[in-house]
Design an enzyme around this catalytic site. Structure first.
Site, short mmCIF file in Angstrom:
data_model
loop_
_atom_site.label_atom_id
_atom_site.label_comp_id
_atom_site.label_asym_id
_atom_site.label_seq_id
_atom_site.Cartn_x
_atom_site.Cartn_y
_atom_site.Cartn_z
N ASP A 87 -7.97 -3.58 0.77
CA ASP A 87 -8.82 -4.49 1.53
C ASP A 87 -8.85 -5.85 0.86
O ASP A 87 -9.32 -5.99 -0.27
CB ASP A 87 -10.25 -3.92 1.62
CG ASP A 87 -11.16 -4.76 2.50
OD1 ASP A 87 -10.65 -5.60 3.27
OD2 ASP A 87 -12.38 -4.56 2.43
N ASP B 220 -6.85 -11.51 6.83
CA ASP B 220 -7.61 -10.31 6.52
C ASP B 220 -6.79 -9.07 6.81
O ASP B 220 -6.30 -8.87 7.93
CB ASP B 220 -8.91 -10.29 7.32
CG ASP B 220 -9.84 -9.15 6.90
OD1 ASP B 220 -9.82 -8.77 5.72
OD2 ASP B 220 -10.58 -8.65 7.76
#
Length: 451
Positions: free
Chosen positions: A141, A335
Site C-alpha cells: 500500500d 495510489d
C-alpha cells in the site's frame, strides 16, 4: 506556499516523452475473454528495470497468489470498497485553500496512525521475517507507512495461510521501548505502553484497525536481508477477514519500507501491476531510472505519506480533450490501493463523451456502481477500443494498456462531484506499467510493457 502556476514554471526543463503501452494507433484490440476472472496462473513475463531487490507481486485473489483467499469479491463489492477509500483520501485533502485536494498546499494532516483502507488492497508480496525467517504474505500500500504482521499470541486475529510470526522463535527480534526515539516518532497520542514495550495502533479509513507492539527484526526480500526492519507485531485487529498475513507500507513517511531501506537501496522503488489476476508483476527497491518517462513528484511536508503528480490533460483516440488546465489544478495522487481513477467532474464528463462517441458499434449497457460508461460486448470475442493517454506535467504522455482502460465491460474511470478536486490515479490504470517512485530525484516515472 508555491502556487500551481509557479510549480509549472519548474517543469520547463522536462522534455516531451511518451510511454507507449502497445501501438500508437487510435484504437486497440482487447480480447473479451481476458476481461473474465483467470482460473490458471500464466508464466510470468515481468521484466523489472535494474534494482537492488526484486520480489514477485501477485493479485491477492488470482490463481498466482500464494494466499488462499476467499472467492474474488463481485465487481459491485470491489467498487463499494473502493469508494470508501477514495472518499477517505478526498476528505483528507479537502478544503485547505478553498480548493479540495491541493496536493502541494494542503493543510490537512494524516497522522501515521491512520491508513487509507485495508479491504481495498489488491496486491501481495511474499517476504521473510525473523531468524530463522518465517514466510509472510503481505498486502502492499503506497497510502500507508506502518508495516505489520500478525503475531503470536493474538487475542483477535483473522486466519491466514502462512504460520503466524512468533517473536519468541526469532533470535533477532527486538521490541522498541516506550522511551525510544522510534516510539516517539510514531507521533500518536495515547501510544500506549505494555510492559515497557512501545505500542502502535493504525486505524484505517474503512473502520478496520490493527494494534500491538512496535518492533524490529530481520526482513528477507528475496536474497536480500534488511536488518532491524521496523514493523508492528499485531496482537489484535478488526475489520479484516482475508488470508493475507499483514501489510507492507510503501508510503513516503519515516516508518515505510522505502524510507527504512533508503540507506541500502536508495530513495527509489518501483512496481508493476499485472494486466490480469492470472499473471504476475513485481516490486523493486532501488529501481533504476533508465527507460522511464518522468513527471515531477509533488510532496507535502504536512502529509508525507502520499505521492503527488500533476495530471494536465487526457487524450482519447490520439486527440486531446477540451478540458481547461484549471480543472486539474488540485493535483493528483498515485495510489496502489485505489482501484478506479477518479477525475474532476468536467474531465470525466469529457472523457466519457469522447469514449462513447468512438464506441458506437457496441450497444450501451447498464451502469455498474460508480462505473456509468458501460457497453454490451455480447457475441464479440474481441473488441476495438479507443486509446486513452494521460498527460502529466513535463508533457510526460502515458499510453494506457487496454486492461487499464476497460474493467469488466465499463470504462474504468469515475468522476468526482466537482471540479478543482483531487485526481486519484488508481491501480487499474497502472496495469502493465512499471511505475517508478524516485523520491531522491523528486520524480514519478512510467515504463510500458514491464509485466
Amino acid at each position: 506556499m508555491a502556487s500551481v502556476s509557479k510549480l509549472l514554471l519548474l517543469l520547463c526543463s522536462y522534455h516531451t516523452l511518451t510511454a507507449h503501452a502497445g501501438d500508437d494507433r487510435s484504437y486497440k484490440v482487447l480480447a473479451t475473454g481476458s476481461l473474465k476472472t483467470d482460473a490458471v496462473c500464466t508464466d510470468p513475463k515481468a521484466t523489472p528495470s535494474s534494482g537492488g531487490a526484486t520480489v514477485p507481486l501477485h493479485h491477492r485473489y488470482g490463481p498466482c497468489s500464494p494466499v488462499l483467499s476467499k472467492k474474488m469479491p463481485t465487481l459491485e463489492e470491489i467498487l463499494r470498497r473502493d469508494q470508501l477509500r477514495a472518499s477517505y483520501i478526498l476528505r483528507k485533502f479537502s478544503g485547505a485553500t478553498g480548493r479540495a485536494g491541493d496536493v502541494q498546499q494542503s493543510d490537512a494532516t494524516v497522522p501515521t496512525t491512520l491508513g487509507t483502507s485495508l479491504n481495498t488492497l489488491e496486491y501481495v508480496i511474499t517476504v521473510g521475517i525473523g531468524s530463522p525467517a518465517v514466510t509472510q504474505t503481505l498486502l502492499i500500500d503506497t497510502g500507508s507507512d506502518v508495516s505489520w504482521v500478525q503475531c503470536r499470541p493474538c487475542s483477535q486475529c483473522h486466519s491466514q495461510a502462512d504460520p503466524r510470526f512468533d517473536p519468541k522463535a526469532s533470535s533477532t527480534y527486538s521490541p522498541f521501548s516506550c522511551s525510544s526515539g522510534t516510539c516517539a516518532q510514531l507521533g500518536q497520542e495515547g501510544n500506549g505502553c505494555v510492559s515497557s514495550k512501545c505500542q502502535y495502533i493504525v486505524n484505517y479509513g474503512d473502520g478496520s484497525s490493527t494494534t500491538g507492539t512496535y518492533s524490529s527484526d530481520t526482513l528477507a526480500l528475496g536474497s536480500n536481508a534488511v536488518k532491524s526492519f521496523q514493523f508492528g507485531c499485531s496482537n489484535a485487529e478488526s475489520g479484516f477477514n482475508d488470508q493475507a498475513d499483514g501489510l507492507m507500507g510503501l508510503g513516503g513517511g519515516a516508518q515505510s519500507l522505502v524510507s527504512q531501506t533508503a540507506g541500502t537501496f536508495g530513495k527509489a522503488f518501483s512496481y508493476c501491476l499485472p494486466s490480469t489476476p492470472g499473471s504476475s508483476g513485481f516490486l523493486t527497491l532501488g529501481a533504476g531510472s533508465s527507460g522511464f518517462v518522468k513527471t515531477p513528484m509533488l510532496r507535502s511536508s504536512r502529509n508525507p505519506t502520499f505521492y503527488g503528480v500533476l495530471l494536465k490533460a487526457i487524450r482519447v483516440g490520439g486527440k486531446q480533450l477540451n478540458v481547461p488546465p484549471s480543472v486539474f489544478s488540485a493535483g493528483s495522487l498515485m495510489d496502489s490501493g485505489t482501484v478506479i481513477t477518479r477525475l474532476p467532474a468536467t474531465a470525466y464528463s469529457a472523457l466519457s463523451s469522447a469514449f462513447k462517441a468512438r464506441m458506437k458499434q457496441y450497444p450501451p449497457a447498464q451502469p455498474s456502481g460508480i462505473l456509468d460508461t458501460c457497453f454490451d460486448f455480447s457475441g464479440h470475442s474481441s473488441v476495438s477500443i479507443p486509446t486513452v493517454a494521460l498527460v502529466f506535467s513535463g508533457d510526460a504522455v502515458v499510453d494506457l494498456d487496454p486492461h487499464g482502460i476497460i474493467l469488466d465491460n465499463c470504462l474504468a474511470f469515475a468522476g468526482n462531484s466537482d471540479d478543482g478536486s483531487l485526481c486519484i490515479i488508481g491501480n487499474v490504470q497502472q496495469r502493465t506499467l512499471e511505475v517508478l517512485y524516485d523520491v531522491g530525484q523528486g520524480a514519478v516515472g512510467f515504463r510500458a510493457g514491464a509485466c
